[in-house]
Design a protein around this motif. Structure first.
Motif, mmCIF file in Angstrom:
data_model
loop_
_atom_site.group_PDB
_atom_site.id
_atom_site.type_symbol
_atom_site.label_atom_id
_atom_site.label_comp_id
_atom_site.label_asym_id
_atom_site.label_seq_id
_atom_site.Cartn_x
_atom_site.Cartn_y
_atom_site.Cartn_z
ATOM 1 N N LEU A 46 15.359 -39.631 51.207
ATOM 2 C CA LEU A 46 15.471 -40.343 49.933
ATOM 3 C C LEU A 46 14.931 -41.754 50.087
ATOM 4 C CD1 LEU A 46 19.168 -39.330 49.142
ATOM 5 C CD2 LEU A 46 17.108 -38.256 48.240
ATOM 6 N N ASP A 47 14.473 -42.340 48.965
ATOM 7 C CA ASP A 47 14.058 -43.734 49.054
ATOM 8 C C ASP A 47 15.274 -44.643 48.840
ATOM 9 O OD1 ASP A 47 14.433 -44.235 46.264
ATOM 10 O OD2 ASP A 47 12.399 -43.557 45.834
ATOM 11 N N LEU A 48 15.076 -45.930 48.987
ATOM 12 C CA LEU A 48 16.178 -46.884 48.953
ATOM 13 C C LEU A 48 16.919 -46.884 47.610
ATOM 14 C CD1 LEU A 48 17.586 -48.943 50.724
ATOM 15 C CD2 LEU A 48 16.016 -50.670 49.875
ATOM 16 N N GLY A 49 16.193 -46.812 46.510
ATOM 17 C CA GLY A 49 16.828 -46.766 45.195
ATOM 18 C C GLY A 49 17.698 -45.531 45.018
ATOM 19 N N GLN A 50 17.213 -44.401 45.501
ATOM 20 C CA GLN A 50 17.991 -43.171 45.416
ATOM 21 C C GLN A 50 19.260 -43.252 46.264
ATOM 22 O OE1 GLN A 50 14.820 -40.556 46.594
ATOM 23 N NE2 GLN A 50 14.471 -39.883 44.477
ATOM 24 N N LEU A 51 19.151 -43.838 47.454
ATOM 25 C CA LEU A 51 20.334 -44.011 48.306
ATOM 26 C C LEU A 51 21.377 -44.890 47.617
ATOM 27 C CD1 LEU A 51 18.867 -44.511 51.899
ATOM 28 C CD2 LEU A 51 20.333 -42.655 51.127
ATOM 29 N N LYS A 52 20.931 -45.960 46.969
ATOM 30 C CA LYS A 52 21.861 -46.875 46.316
ATOM 31 C C LYS A 52 22.559 -46.210 45.137
ATOM 32 C CE LYS A 52 24.043 -50.604 45.417
ATOM 33 N NZ LYS A 52 25.237 -50.889 46.186
ATOM 34 N N ILE A 53 21.815 -45.490 44.314
ATOM 35 C CA ILE A 53 22.424 -44.812 43.170
ATOM 36 C C ILE A 53 23.389 -43.736 43.653
ATOM 37 C CG2 ILE A 53 21.961 -43.299 41.203
ATOM 38 C CD1 ILE A 53 21.400 -46.293 40.723
ATOM 39 N N LEU A 54 23.025 -43.028 44.704
ATOM 40 C CA LEU A 54 23.921 -42.031 45.279
ATOM 41 C C LEU A 54 25.225 -42.682 45.757
ATOM 42 C CD1 LEU A 54 24.184 -39.035 45.966
ATOM 43 C CD2 LEU A 54 23.077 -39.529 48.146
ATOM 44 N N GLN A 55 25.113 -43.855 46.364
ATOM 45 C CA GLN A 55 26.304 -44.581 46.799
ATOM 46 C C GLN A 55 27.179 -44.950 45.613
ATOM 47 O OE1 GLN A 55 25.715 -48.602 47.843
ATOM 48 N NE2 GLN A 55 27.869 -48.916 48.307
ATOM 49 N N GLU A 56 26.575 -45.372 44.517
ATOM 50 C CA GLU A 56 27.347 -45.751 43.326
ATOM 51 C C GLU A 56 28.052 -44.541 42.712
ATOM 52 O OE1 GLU A 56 28.031 -48.749 42.578
ATOM 53 O OE2 GLU A 56 26.623 -49.613 43.995
ATOM 54 N N VAL A 57 27.391 -43.394 42.710
ATOM 55 C CA VAL A 57 28.016 -42.167 42.206
ATOM 56 C C VAL A 57 29.240 -41.819 43.055
ATOM 57 C CG1 VAL A 57 27.686 -39.671 41.950
ATOM 58 C CG2 VAL A 57 25.911 -41.248 41.176
ATOM 59 N N ILE A 58 29.073 -41.863 44.364
ATOM 60 C CA ILE A 58 30.190 -41.562 45.265
ATOM 61 C C ILE A 58 31.309 -42.582 45.086
ATOM 62 C CG2 ILE A 58 30.875 -41.444 47.696
ATOM 63 C CD1 ILE A 58 27.993 -40.328 48.216
ATOM 64 N N THR A 59 30.947 -43.856 44.939
ATOM 65 C CA THR A 59 31.947 -44.903 44.752
ATOM 66 C C THR A 59 32.775 -44.655 43.497
ATOM 67 O OG1 THR A 59 30.615 -46.541 45.917
ATOM 68 C CG2 THR A 59 32.283 -47.382 44.408
ATOM 69 N N LEU A 60 32.131 -44.338 42.396
ATOM 70 C CA LEU A 60 32.867 -44.086 41.155
ATOM 71 C C LEU A 60 33.704 -42.818 41.269
ATOM 72 C CD1 LEU A 60 33.420 -45.139 38.307
ATOM 73 C CD2 LEU A 60 31.516 -43.732 37.513
ATOM 74 N N ALA A 61 33.175 -41.797 41.934
ATOM 75 C CA ALA A 61 33.920 -40.546 42.107
ATOM 76 C C ALA A 61 35.172 -40.755 42.968
ATOM 77 C CB ALA A 61 33.019 -39.479 42.732
ATOM 78 N N VAL A 62 35.127 -41.711 43.868
ATOM 79 C CA VAL A 62 36.292 -42.035 44.698
ATOM 80 C C VAL A 62 37.197 -43.032 43.980
ATOM 81 C CG1 VAL A 62 37.012 -43.165 46.845
ATOM 82 C CG2 VAL A 62 35.135 -41.517 46.869
ATOM 83 N N PHE A 63 36.608 -44.003 43.288
ATOM 84 C CA PHE A 63 37.378 -45.086 42.668
ATOM 85 C C PHE A 63 38.325 -44.598 41.581
ATOM 86 C CE2 PHE A 63 37.893 -48.498 39.512
ATOM 87 C CZ PHE A 63 38.477 -49.460 40.317
ATOM 88 N N VAL A 64 37.856 -43.728 40.712
ATOM 89 C CA VAL A 64 38.697 -43.301 39.589
ATOM 90 C C VAL A 64 39.953 -42.577 40.071
ATOM 91 C CG1 VAL A 64 38.798 -41.854 37.522
ATOM 92 C CG2 VAL A 64 36.825 -43.329 37.916
ATOM 93 N N PRO A 65 39.869 -41.568 40.945
ATOM 94 C CA PRO A 65 41.120 -40.965 41.436
ATOM 95 C C PRO A 65 41.988 -41.956 42.226
ATOM 96 C CG PRO A 65 39.267 -39.532 41.920
ATOM 97 C CD PRO A 65 38.701 -40.821 41.404
ATOM 98 N N PHE A 66 41.354 -42.856 42.975
ATOM 99 C CA PHE A 66 42.106 -43.871 43.722
ATOM 100 C C PHE A 66 42.925 -44.745 42.782
ATOM 101 C CE2 PHE A 66 42.314 -48.249 45.306
ATOM 102 C CZ PHE A 66 42.989 -48.064 46.504
ATOM 103 N N VAL A 67 42.297 -45.216 41.720
ATOM 104 C CA VAL A 67 42.975 -46.094 40.766
ATOM 105 C C VAL A 67 44.096 -45.348 40.044
ATOM 106 C CG1 VAL A 67 42.664 -47.296 38.557
ATOM 107 C CG2 VAL A 67 41.072 -47.679 40.404
#
Length: 96
Positions: A46-67
């Motif tokens: 993946l390129d850098l932009g794709q890696l960053k967006i993937l990280q944001e998707v994972i972050t939101l998927a973890v953040f909502v159940p955590f909160v």
């Protein structure tokens, strides 16, 4: 990183800030030990932009159940809107 950044607000609220910082840095170090190799491996496909967006998707998927479940905060409709915005970002970054 979600746990490192926010769990001290619940677990160490009565402790000085520097203890919370040390606690969070300890967790973050472990997570970075996993994240850095994952980014290096992911960068082969993946390129850098794709890696960053993937990280944001994972972050939101973890953040909502955590909160909702760990921090006992109410589920908000704003989380859905944020997810839809990120879904749009995924589309634009990953389209060929």
């Amino acid at each position: 990183m979600t746990f490192a950044w926010y769990s001290h607000l619940k677990n160490l609220n009565d402790k000085p800030w520097w203890i919370a910082a040390l606690f969070s840095w300890g967790i973050a170090l472990f997570e970075y030990l996993l994240q850095v190799p994952a980014n290096r491996i992911g960068n082969t496909e993946l390129d850098l932009g794709q890696l960053k967006i993937l990280q944001e998707v994972i972050t939101l998927a973890v953040f909502v159940p955590f909160v909702v479940f760990y921090m006992d905060q109410p589920l908000k409709l704003d989380y859905l809107w944020a997810a839809l915005c990120i879904l749009g970002a995924v589309y634009f970054v990953f389209r060929t």
